[in-house]
Write a protein that holds these residues in place. Structure first.
Motif, PDB file in Angstrom:
ATOM      1  N   LYS A   7      -3.006   2.182  -7.876  1.00 13.85           N
ATOM      2  CA  LYS A   7      -2.841   1.008  -7.022  1.00 13.85           C
ATOM      3  C   LYS A   7      -3.651  -0.160  -7.566  1.00 13.85           C
ATOM      4  O   LYS A   7      -4.755   0.025  -8.075  1.00 13.85           O
ATOM      5  CB  LYS A   7      -3.305   1.318  -5.594  1.00 13.85           C
ATOM      6  N   GLU A  11      -4.336  -3.800  -2.971  1.00 10.82           N
ATOM      7  CA  GLU A  11      -3.612  -2.904  -2.074  1.00 10.82           C
ATOM      8  C   GLU A  11      -4.520  -1.867  -1.414  1.00 10.82           C
ATOM      9  O   GLU A  11      -4.114  -1.224  -0.442  1.00 10.82           O
ATOM     10  CB  GLU A  11      -2.510  -2.164  -2.841  1.00 10.82           C
ATOM     11  N   ARG A  14      -5.456  -2.847   2.283  1.00 11.13           N
ATOM     12  CA  ARG A  14      -4.390  -3.436   3.080  1.00 11.13           C
ATOM     13  C   ARG A  14      -4.228  -2.670   4.396  1.00 11.13           C
ATOM     14  O   ARG A  14      -4.383  -1.458   4.454  1.00 11.13           O
ATOM     15  CB  ARG A  14      -3.083  -3.422   2.290  1.00 11.13           C
ATOM     16  N   PRO A  21       1.890   3.313  -4.011  1.00  6.37           N
ATOM     17  CA  PRO A  21       1.623   1.929  -4.402  1.00  6.37           C
ATOM     18  C   PRO A  21       2.893   1.086  -4.343  1.00  6.37           C
ATOM     19  O   PRO A  21       3.978   1.547  -4.691  1.00  6.37           O
ATOM     20  CB  PRO A  21       1.124   2.067  -5.857  1.00  6.37           C
ATOM     21  N   GLU A  22       2.765  -0.145  -3.873  1.00  8.83           N
ATOM     22  CA  GLU A  22       3.893  -1.066  -3.929  1.00  8.83           C
ATOM     23  C   GLU A  22       4.079  -1.578  -5.349  1.00  8.83           C
ATOM     24  O   GLU A  22       5.191  -1.890  -5.760  1.00  8.83           O
ATOM     25  CB  GLU A  22       3.651  -2.233  -2.966  1.00  8.83           C
TER      26      GLU A  22
END
Length: 247
Positions: A7, A11, A14, A21-22
């Protein structure tokens, strides 16, 4: 650890948190080597673990062989004493160890880490090797001595190869235990070029911030070699832990 290590920093805190992970930050595994001297810590860990293991094997093998082959007075008491020493945690002895190595001028040296780790693992290795050597038939050794081998030759060329699962168990136990040791290394070392990986990764834990992505990436670097090693020697380890008996 893997998902957190992948990550990006923004993040990690958040709300609400996410498992995956985005944005997959594979560069964390490359950057961690520059953020902290992970390479130096890994080198120290390899040197200390390897030398400690060799020292334990060098001392424990003759002691275990003599104990397995000779029914001397006090043998049972010796084996029980060896086992009792495993009850003392390194943490309970760390103050005395530090004062001793200060007197010997060995603080912040490889020698201090090697000697302490070898001493703490010597008892268990002697116990395991005694059981393994006792399970080796005497006829094999007698045949070797008939062919002209001495006691050392019999130990090196016949007994140790025959009792290989027990030897591997002692070696791997010592290596992994030394690899994972933290408290003594934290106490006896104070410079990055003498600190093993278990101590080095704590550099990512600051007073006001924890760099979790780098902490977990470094932790994976520390765990991976042991996991790979265990995969290759698991069958020897299980056999060594279950084979042999005292007479």
């Amino acid at each position: 650890m893997l998902l957190t290590a992948l990550k990006p920093g923004e993040e990690l805190f958040r709300t609400p948190p996410t498992l995956l992970p985005e944005r997959w930050e594979w560069s964390n595994f490359a950057e961690v080597w520059n953020v902290a001297p992970i390479g130096d810590h890994l080198r120290v860990t390899l040197i200390v673990a390897t030398c400690s293991t060799l020292l334990v094997l060098l001392v424990a093998a003759p002691a275990a062989y003599y104990t397995a082959r000779n029914a001397y007075r006090g043998r049972t008491a010796f084996l029980l004493l060896v086992l009792v020493t495993q009850m003392f945690a390194p943490t309970a002895l760390v103050i005395g160890l530090y004062r001793q190595f200060v007197a010997l001028d060995l603080v912040n040296t490889y020698a201090a880490l090697i000697l302490v780790n070898a001493a703490f693992n010597l008892a268990f290795s002697t116990w395991i090797l005694t059981a393994a050597f006792a399970a080796v038939p005497r006829d094999l050794e007698d045949a070797g001595m008939t062919d002209g081998l001495g006691r050392i030759g019999v130990l090196v060329r016949i007994t140790i190869p025959t009792a290989l699962p027990g030897v591997v168990t002692a070696v791997i136990f010592t290596f992994i235990t030394t690899w994972n040791e933290f408290v003594v290394a934290l106490t006896l070392t104070n410079s990055p070029d003498r600190q093993p990986l278990t101590v080095g990764i704590t550099a990512f834990i600051g007073q006001y911030e924890v760099q979790w992505q780098y902490l977990f990436a470094a932790s994976l670097v520390a765990v991976l070699p042991v996991v790979v090693l265990f995969v290759f020697i698991e069958r020897y380890l299980v056999t060594g832990l279950t084979a042999g008996s005292f007479r």
